[in-house]
Motif scaffolding. Structure first.
Motif, PDB file in Angstrom:
ATOM      1  N   LEU A  60       0.816  -1.213   0.000  1.00  0.00           N
ATOM      2  CA  LEU A  60       0.000   0.000   0.000  1.00  0.00           C
ATOM      3  C   LEU A  60       0.848   1.261   0.000  1.00  0.00           C
ATOM      4  O   LEU A  60       0.522   2.256  -0.645  1.00  0.00           O
ATOM      5  N   LYS A  61       1.982   1.230   0.696  1.00  0.00           N
ATOM      6  CA  LYS A  61       2.779   2.454   0.879  1.00  0.00           C
ATOM      7  C   LYS A  61       4.256   2.230   0.576  1.00  0.00           C
ATOM      8  O   LYS A  61       5.101   3.037   0.959  1.00  0.00           O
ATOM      9  N   TRP A  91       3.712   6.889   7.417  1.00  0.00           N
ATOM     10  CA  TRP A  91       3.190   5.524   7.326  1.00  0.00           C
ATOM     11  C   TRP A  91       1.960   5.321   8.200  1.00  0.00           C
ATOM     12  O   TRP A  91       1.045   4.586   7.834  1.00  0.00           O
ATOM     13  N   ARG A 141      -1.082   7.713   6.585  1.00  0.00           N
ATOM     14  CA  ARG A 141      -1.512   7.500   5.206  1.00  0.00           C
ATOM     15  C   ARG A 141      -1.800   6.040   4.872  1.00  0.00           C
ATOM     16  O   ARG A 141      -1.873   5.680   3.692  1.00  0.00           O
ATOM     17  N   THR A 142      -1.921   5.207   5.869  1.00  0.00           N
ATOM     18  CA  THR A 142      -2.296   3.809   5.669  1.00  0.00           C
ATOM     19  C   THR A 142      -3.324   3.430   6.746  1.00  0.00           C
ATOM     20  O   THR A 142      -3.439   4.125   7.764  1.00  0.00           O
ATOM     21  N   SER A 147      -9.127   1.918   1.395  1.00  0.00           N
ATOM     22  CA  SER A 147      -7.724   2.353   1.340  1.00  0.00           C
ATOM     23  C   SER A 147      -7.019   1.784   0.116  1.00  0.00           C
ATOM     24  O   SER A 147      -6.152   2.437  -0.472  1.00  0.00           O
ATOM     25  N   ALA A 148      -7.399   0.564  -0.292  1.00  0.00           N
ATOM     26  CA  ALA A 148      -6.808  -0.039  -1.490  1.00  0.00           C
ATOM     27  C   ALA A 148      -7.261   0.692  -2.741  1.00  0.00           C
ATOM     28  O   ALA A 148      -6.476   0.926  -3.668  1.00  0.00           O
ATOM     29  N   SER A 170      -5.292   3.826  -3.152  1.00  0.00           N
ATOM     30  CA  SER A 170      -3.835   3.687  -3.090  1.00  0.00           C
ATOM     31  C   SER A 170      -3.210   3.882  -4.462  1.00  0.00           C
ATOM     32  O   SER A 170      -3.585   3.216  -5.434  1.00  0.00           O
ATOM     33  N   GLN A 171      -2.247   4.763  -4.561  1.00  0.00           N
ATOM     34  CA  GLN A 171      -1.540   4.996  -5.817  1.00  0.00           C
ATOM     35  C   GLN A 171      -0.804   3.741  -6.261  1.00  0.00           C
ATOM     36  O   GLN A 171      -0.752   3.431  -7.458  1.00  0.00           O
ATOM     37  N   ASN A 172      -0.200   3.018  -5.307  1.00  0.00           N
ATOM     38  CA  ASN A 172       0.534   1.813  -5.651  1.00  0.00           C
ATOM     39  C   ASN A 172      -0.378   0.733  -6.240  1.00  0.00           C
ATOM     40  O   ASN A 172      -0.010   0.056  -7.204  1.00  0.00           O
ATOM     41  N   PHE A 173      -1.561   0.553  -5.650  1.00  0.00           N
ATOM     42  CA  PHE A 173      -2.476  -0.466  -6.160  1.00  0.00           C
ATOM     43  C   PHE A 173      -3.005  -0.084  -7.541  1.00  0.00           C
ATOM     44  O   PHE A 173      -3.133  -0.934  -8.428  1.00  0.00           O
ATOM     45  N   ARG A 174      -3.300   1.185  -7.723  1.00  0.00           N
ATOM     46  CA  ARG A 174      -3.750   1.622  -9.049  1.00  0.00           C
ATOM     47  C   ARG A 174      -2.644   1.418 -10.082  1.00  0.00           C
ATOM     48  O   ARG A 174      -2.908   1.066 -11.236  1.00  0.00           O
TER      49      ARG A 174
END
Length: 472
Positions: free
Chosen positions: A130-131, A272, A275-276, A387-388, A391-395
């Protein structure tokens, strides 16, 4: 007791779902991975020029003391002219990291079912991805994951081996397990300064804990201390280390490095936590622990003084940041931040468990009677899912996979390799990559013919240079 331990079934099932949500896109992206112009080609170009062992000696004496990392990097699939091997390596790495965490959790929580252990890993890896600071540097750029992700996985596996050793009966198998644990210490220390400091702290801390707290001389712990000392000697006597550490005037400045490390750790921790959904997972974790600690085989691993857990937690995080400031005078790279974040999560949940174990034994605040209604758990689960979605990482990882960016990247590079091999002359110009999936792409070839990346790629393909065409 069995009924009590089976109650978190749906929570475990939800967390296993999180594990699947995390692993599937990462494993899929591994099928499109390629070597990076940054370092990956240089290791093998050196092998082709000087030979396998002389190439490793060249790096050890001229750049770094990371003896085990040097061995792994000089053994990458390009040595067999097999760029596709990087796909397999990333695939194995992801499964290996998950497997090492699973093995560690199974040893740490023997009362948990396989589903429960996978659930714990699912929640942890979900928060991690996520982060995470850099997906590419964690799983797809070999020069980076060999230096950080691989030794982290080996460290978790080593912890599991350590726990297992103390349960084995005396005999040959126990002695061989001790030797295996020693080799893991040697391998981890030889990967990077960051993992060296983590392992030294763990080994020395455990030996000191046995000596001071338990007042016993632990021969196994003493053996590991000796292995760690020898490994550090090999690492720090490398001539390459001296050259590398002299490259920045702020390097070797202890007051500066200490202050900057504490500031950086504070900034990262706030980020962390804010933002999570770490607070959400912490609430669920606290609600689960009384059931888990019902088994005395589990609670013994958390029956340590609270101050030692907190001190070890801070120490492991601090020593990962400190080498960057002390060695070269700059803040840690994203690949180092990845490692710090992983230990931040592990240490956070372990420290919470130590506190809860203390509270349960002392009946503090009536924690044994705390109850989290299913409706509250449902709300918390929704917050995790949301949150998922944001999430920029998940996208990024799902977008690179499902929208075809990774596939286009894979196709372009395959065509580039064919073009380079067929092109006449010693200098080959290649078009810039159009597809640049952020989860896989690190850096393209270089526009300067004299740049190291240009010469390394050229040497690998039997050319003098591979040069990137300049954009108009």
């Amino acid at each position: 007791m069995l009924k009590t331990l089976q109650k978190p079934f749906f929570q475990d099932l939800f967390n296993v779902g999180l594990l699947i949500v995390v692993l599937i896109p990462l494993l899929a992206l591994a099928c499109y991975n390629h070597p990076s112009p940054v370092d990956d080609y240089c290791y093998i170009d050196t092998v082709f020029k000087y030979g396998y062992f002389e190439a490793m000696n060249f790096y050890y004496t001229g750049w770094t003391g990371r003896y085990f990392g040097i061995l792994l990097n000089h053994s990458n699939p390009l040595i067999f002219k097999w760029p596709g091997g990087f796909k397999l390596l990333s695939f194995i790495l992801l499964l290996g990291l998950t497997g090492s965490l699973y093995t560690f959790v199974r040893e740490l929580f023997p009362s948990r079912s396989r589903l429960g252990a996978l659930g714990l890993i699912g929640g942890l890896l979900f928060l991690f991805i996520l982060k995470i600071a850099s997906i590419a540097e964690a799983f797809y750029w070999m020069a980076a994951f060999v230096t950080y992700t691989v030794p982290n996985a080996l460290t978790f596996y080593w912890l599991a081996v350590m726990l297992r050793w103390y349960q084995l009966p005396a005999g040959l198998f126990k002695n061989l397990t001790a030797v295996w644990a020693g080799f893991l210490v040697f391998a981890v220390i030889g990967c990077s300064e960051t993992n060296l400091t983590i392992m030294v702290l763990l080994v020395a801390g455990w030996w000191g804990y046995q000596l001071v707290i338990h007042r016993t001389w632990d021969w196994f712990a003493a053996f590991l201390v000796v292995v760690a000392a020898v490994s550090c000697y090999i690492f720090f006597t490398s001539p390459g280390n001296i050259l590398r550490m002299s490259g920045n005037p702020e390097g070797r400045n202890i007051p500066f490095s200490t202050l900057q490390s504490i500031k950086q750790l504070a900034r990262l921790s706030v980020d962390w936590f804010s933002r999570t959904p770490l607070a959400v997972f912490t609430i669920l974790w606290i609600a689960l622990l009384p059931k888990v600690f019902a088994n005395p085989k589990t609670s013994r691993y958390f029956a340590v003084p609270v101050w030692t857990a907190i001190l070890a937690y801070f120490g492991i995080l601090f020593v990962q940041i400190f080498p960057s400031y002390y060695g070269i005078g700059i803040e840690p790279a994203p690949r180092v931040i990845n490692s710090i974040y992983l230990y931040f999560l592990l240490g956070w949940f372990y420290t919470i468990a130590v506190l809860m174990n203390y509270f349960l034994k002392n009946d503090f605040l009536g924690v044994e009677k705390w109850y989290l209604p299913p409706s509250i758990k449902g709300v918390l689960a929704i917050l995790i899912v949301v949150s998922a979605l944001f999430s920029q990482n998940f996208r990024m990882i799902y977008g690179d996979w499902l929208r075809g960016r990774a596939a286009a990247y894979d196709k372009e590079l395959g065509e580039r390799y064919q073009y380079i091999e067929k092109a006449p002359g010693n200098r080959v110009y290649v078009e810039p990559l159009k597809a640049r999936p952020q989860s896989l792409f690190l850096e393209d070839a270089n526009t300067n013919p004299q740049h190291l990346w240009s010469r390394c790629m050229g040497g690998y393909f039997g050319k003098k240079e591979v040069v990137l065409k300049s954009n108009p």
